[in-house]
Design an enzyme around this catalytic site. Sequence first.
Site, short mmCIF file in Angstrom:
data_model
loop_
_atom_site.label_atom_id
_atom_site.label_comp_id
_atom_site.label_asym_id
_atom_site.label_seq_id
_atom_site.Cartn_x
_atom_site.Cartn_y
_atom_site.Cartn_z
CB THR A 1 -0.89 0.00 1.27
OG1 THR A 1 -1.38 -1.33 1.46
CG2 THR A 1 -2.04 0.95 1.15
CD1 TRP A 2 4.45 4.52 2.27
CD2 TRP A 2 5.82 3.11 3.34
NE1 TRP A 2 5.42 5.27 2.89
CE2 TRP A 2 6.27 4.43 3.55
CE3 TRP A 2 6.51 2.04 3.92
CZ2 TRP A 2 7.40 4.70 4.32
CZ3 TRP A 2 7.65 2.31 4.69
CH2 TRP A 2 8.07 3.63 4.89
CG HIS B 1 0.90 -9.69 -4.14
ND1 HIS B 1 1.62 -8.71 -3.52
CD2 HIS B 1 -0.39 -9.53 -3.72
CE1 HIS B 1 0.81 -7.97 -2.77
NE2 HIS B 1 -0.40 -8.44 -2.89
CB SER C 1 1.83 -7.56 8.83
OG SER C 1 0.99 -6.67 8.15
P1 A3P Z 1 1.50 -3.81 10.00
O1 A3P Z 1 0.42 -4.83 9.96
O2 A3P Z 1 2.79 -4.33 10.54
O3 A3P Z 1 1.10 -2.55 10.66
P2 A3P Z 1 0.56 -4.32 2.58
O4 A3P Z 1 0.33 -2.93 2.13
O5 A3P Z 1 1.60 -5.03 1.76
O6 A3P Z 1 -0.70 -5.06 2.69
O7 A3P Z 1 1.24 -4.23 4.01
C1 A3P Z 1 0.52 -3.77 5.10
C2 A3P Z 1 1.50 -3.33 6.18
O8 A3P Z 1 2.07 -2.07 5.80
C3 A3P Z 1 0.81 -3.11 7.50
O9 A3P Z 1 1.82 -3.41 8.48
C4 A3P Z 1 0.48 -1.64 7.44
O10 A3P Z 1 0.23 -1.04 8.69
C5 A3P Z 1 1.75 -1.09 6.81
N1 A3P Z 1 1.54 0.20 6.14
C6 A3P Z 1 0.49 0.62 5.41
N2 A3P Z 1 0.68 1.86 4.98
C7 A3P Z 1 1.88 2.27 5.44
C8 A3P Z 1 2.61 3.51 5.35
N3 A3P Z 1 2.14 4.54 4.69
N4 A3P Z 1 3.81 3.55 5.96
C9 A3P Z 1 4.30 2.50 6.64
N5 A3P Z 1 3.65 1.32 6.78
C10 A3P Z 1 2.44 1.20 6.18
#
Ligand code: A3P
Length: 321
Positions: free
Chosen positions: A74-75, A134, A164
């Site tokens: 997402t980031w 992915h 996570s």
């Molecule tokens: P956590 O569950 O450890 O908090 P994905 O996007 O691949 O599904 O991963 C989700 C993880 O990225 C989650 O980790 C989420 O909180 C974290 N995440 C989402 N947005 C983020 C951001 N802007 N900066 C840092 N971490 C982020």
Amino acid sequence: EKANLALIVDRYKESFTSLPQGKGWLGETLYLYQGYWYPSITFISIATVMALQDTFQAKPTDIYLVTQPKSGTTWIKALAFAIVNRTRYNNKCLVTHPLLTINPHDCVPFIENEILRSKPTYMDENSTRLFATHMPYNSLPQSILDSGCRLVYMCRNPKDVLVSMFHFVNKLKGDFSHDVLKLEDAFEKFSKGIGSCYPYWDHVKGYYKASLEHPTRILFLTYENMKMDTANNVKRLADFIGYPFTKEEEDNGVVQEIVSLCSFKSLSDVNKHGKIVSGVPSHAFFREGEVEDWKKHLTKEMTHILDEITKEKFHGLDISF
Ligand code: A3P
């Protein structure tokens, strides 16, 4: 999209039903294909992987953001989207930046979803196509490899990915079942390499090695490094995908604006309610957003076992978290 998925599943049924089977984190059937496990029904399904390999057409100007689920998808989607579109939505224009209202998953499509769409996301022939996936390196559609386009891979500490994913699955389960996934069971599956797009270690290793062989085509990033020094990694990312910041932009604080816009705080505030197009609640993608949150969850024994596996699997590779 659902109808198109049903059609694709039907088309590839004969090819995948004979593959080795396992059970996924949501209790779904998994199929082992080219060394990785895939479910049959959700968006990264065995049938979509096969269909992508058969039909997906990449372009040399495409950019692919590759991750394993829960590694910061997402980031990195938000960051790359903000970089590529920064002149369209700057301070001087009246249009609200999409990332202030829309989940990054609805700004950057997965190719696993794109193949199910009746109309392509990018209608303009000349626009840069920013996609996510992915898929593991060894299963990517040949056209992605042949096109010479750029790929950005982001991985994350396996212990944080496990924790996570464990929380994410329970959030999803909560929507339709009372039966909760136990951490012990999640650990067992993760360490045996069972789950959608797992084994975790092979996925990371595949892209790491490819990035050494093709450093101008594949950028290898880690979530931890991105957290530690977001601004410099954003600059690296922008350079790599062909959208470098000018000196003037840097002087005007554009890098910092993008870092703030895509920060955990900003994105999680925007995404408190609603669902993304695929139906997953928007808030499910934001939990802690921290490095080493695993320390609050994993037992000493789990930690030891995962560390041993990582040491063995990444032996001789310069991968650190
Ligand atoms: P956590 O569950 O450890 O908090 P994905 O996007 O691949 O599904 O991963 C989700 C993880 O990225 C989650 O980790 C989420 O909180 C974290 N995440 C989402 N947005 C983020 C951001 N802007 N900066 C840092 N971490 C982020």
